[in-house]
Motif scaffolding. Structure first.
Motif, PDB file in Angstrom:
ATOM      1  N   SER A   1      -6.213   0.194  -3.154  1.00 45.87           N
ATOM      2  CA  SER A   1      -5.981   0.472  -1.743  1.00 45.87           C
ATOM      3  C   SER A   1      -7.232   1.011  -1.046  1.00 45.87           C
ATOM      4  O   SER A   1      -7.325   0.981   0.175  1.00 45.87           O
ATOM      5  N   LYS A   2      -8.194   1.483  -1.810  1.00 46.42           N
ATOM      6  CA  LYS A   2      -9.415   2.051  -1.240  1.00 46.42           C
ATOM      7  C   LYS A   2     -10.412   0.996  -0.782  1.00 46.42           C
ATOM      8  O   LYS A   2     -11.452   1.334  -0.244  1.00 46.42           O
ATOM      9  N   PHE A   3     -10.109  -0.259  -0.958  1.00 49.05           N
ATOM     10  CA  PHE A   3     -11.011  -1.325  -0.515  1.00 49.05           C
ATOM     11  C   PHE A   3     -10.944  -1.550   0.993  1.00 49.05           C
ATOM     12  O   PHE A   3     -11.668  -2.371   1.530  1.00 49.05           O
ATOM     13  N   GLY A   4     -10.050  -0.859   1.659  1.00 48.03           N
ATOM     14  CA  GLY A   4      -9.934  -0.992   3.101  1.00 48.03           C
ATOM     15  C   GLY A   4      -9.105  -2.178   3.549  1.00 48.03           C
ATOM     16  O   GLY A   4      -9.156  -2.578   4.701  1.00 48.03           O
ATOM     17  N   LEU A   5      -8.341  -2.751   2.645  1.00 50.23           N
ATOM     18  CA  LEU A   5      -7.525  -3.917   2.972  1.00 50.23           C
ATOM     19  C   LEU A   5      -6.060  -3.559   3.212  1.00 50.23           C
ATOM     20  O   LEU A   5      -5.236  -4.438   3.407  1.00 50.23           O
TER      21      LEU A   5
END
Length: 124
Positions: free
Chosen positions: A61-65
């Motif tokens: 979730s930390k990929f900004g998607l």
């Protein structure tokens, strides 16, 4: 009720060729309901393996998607599909040739069942 749920999940298990196991767990990998065939690898049904999904989905979730909904892992002989439906996680384990699209579609078929299980998990 538990036996009815198991029977329903066993019926779904045999609708998809190559599907070996359906596990419904809490976020920590503790099994709520489990149906499996003898072909299911024992290590994949253990709590440490199942709880790794929570860490992986948080990192994903930390990929900004946006919020991660599922993870599909392909191994040499198996595939593992894990679907985030907090407070529950649904894990499907199948052969390498199992149709992943069919497995993902099972989520919609078990959705009404999950609503009842979520109430049980939240209350306890």
């Amino acid at each position: 009720m538990a036996e009815e749920v198991r029977k329903y999940l066993f019926d779904l298990l045999f609708k998809v060729d190559g599907l070996y196991c359906i596990l419904i767990t809490d976020r920590d990998g503790v099994a709520v309901i489990k149906v499996a065939t003898e072909k299911t690898p024992e290590m994949a049904m253990r709590q440490p393996f199942l709880s790794a999904f929570s860490m992986a989905t948080d990192q994903g979730s930390k990929f900004g998607l946006g919020k991660n909904k599922s993870i599909i892992c392909m191994y040499g002989n198996y595939q593992v599909v894990q679907i985030n439906d907090l407070p529950l996680v649904i894990t499907f384990i199948g052969s390498q040739d199992c149709n992943t699209g069919h497995v993902m579609a099972l989520k919609e078929q078990i959705s009404p069942l999950l609503q009842e299980l979520k109430k049980s998990v939240v209350e306890s």
